[in-house]
Design an enzyme around this catalytic site. Structure first.
Site: not given
Length: 225
Positions: A89, A198, A200
Site C-alpha cells: 500500500c 494488504h 498482512e
C-alpha cells in the site's frame, strides 16, 4: 534451517508496521526488527518491508516525502545487493516515488477512499513471493487507500506485460481504476515487489479471510529453503 530475517521500516504515520510484525514474528516465528526511518543499518536482513499507512501524513502526495528518508538510500543498496524488498500500500507508493518500481499511484478514479475486500488474481506463481499459490488463483484481500490507482505510460505498460512484471491483478476489475487492473508489480529481478492489497490483514487464523497466509509462507519457504 536458518530463519528468514525481516526488517520493517517505520515512518511517521505508518500504521501497519505492527500488523506485519505480528505475521512475521508471531505467526511465522521469524526474527523481525522494526527500523525507524532515520536509521540506515539494514545489515543482516533478508527482507525489508515498507508497510502501509500515511508516511509523513502523505503530504504533497503519497510517498513523496518518505522517498527522502535516510533509510531509503540503504534500502536501494539492499535491493542492489540482491536483498528482497516488499512495499505494501503506502510502501508500494514509496517504491514508485523512489524509482525502485516504475509507474505511479494516484487518486482513485472515483476520488474516494476505498476500504473493502476485493478479488486479486495471482499472475506469477514462479516468484519467491507467490510460490505457495497456484498460478491464476483468485484471492480475497483487503484494500484501504485513496491513492491506489496504478498508472504508467504505454511503453512502460508493455514492458511490464512483456517481462512478466505484473504479479497481481484485481479480479474481475480494479475498483480504483488501475491501468490493466494492476494490483501489484515487481522489478525485473522479481526481488522488489509492490502491491496495494494488504496480505498482512488476511493472515490471522482466528479471523475470517486467510488468503494472505500463503503469501508470507511463500517468501519464508523460498528463502529458507
Amino acid at each position: 534451517m536458518a530463519k528468514v530475517r525481516f526488517g520493517i521500516v517505520v515512518f511517521p504515520g505508518s500504521n501497519c508496521d505492527r500488523d506485519v510484525a505480528w505475521v512475521t514474528r508471531g505467526l511465522l516465528g521469524c526474527p523481525t526488527r522494526l527500523i525507524w526511518h532515520r536509521e540506515t543499518d539494514l545489515s543482516g536482513l533478508d527482507v525489508v518491508v515498507l508497510p502501509g499507512g500515511f508516511s509523513y501524513g502523505d503530504y504533497l502526495r503519497a510517498g513523496a516525502l518518505a522517498r527522502f528518508a535516510p533509510v531509503m538510500g540503504s534500502l536501494a543498496e539492499h535491493g542492489a545487493r540482491g536483498g528482497y524488498v516488499l512495499g505494501i500500500c503506502n510502501g508500494f507508493q514509496i517504491l514508485t516515488e523512489a524509482g525502485l518500481l516504475p509507474g505511479a499511484l494516484v487518486r482513485n478514479a472515483n476520488l474516494h477512499f476505498i476500504c473493502d475486500r476485493v478479488g486479486i488474481r495471482v499472475e506469477r506463481q514462479d516468484l519467491p513471493w507467490t510460490s505457495a499459490y497456484p498460478c491464476g488463483a483468485t484471492l480475497t484481500l483487503p484494500i484501504a487507500h485513496g491513492e491506489g490507482r496504478y498508472v504508467c505510460d504505454a511503453d512502460t505498460l508493455k514492458q511490464l506485460q512483456d517481462r512478466g512484471q505484473i504479479v497481481f491483478r484485481y479480479a474481475p476489475v480494479a475498483p480504483n481504476g488501475s491501468v490493466d487492473n494492476i494490483a501489484g508489480i515487481c522489478d525485473p529481478s522479481g526481488r522488489i515487489l509492490g502491491l496495494m492489497p494488504h496480505p498482512e490483514r488476511a493472515a490471522d487464523p482466528d479471523l475470517p479471510g486467510q488468503d494472505g497466509i500463503p503469501f508470507w509462507q511463500s517468501i519464508v519457504q523460498s528463502l529458507a529453503g
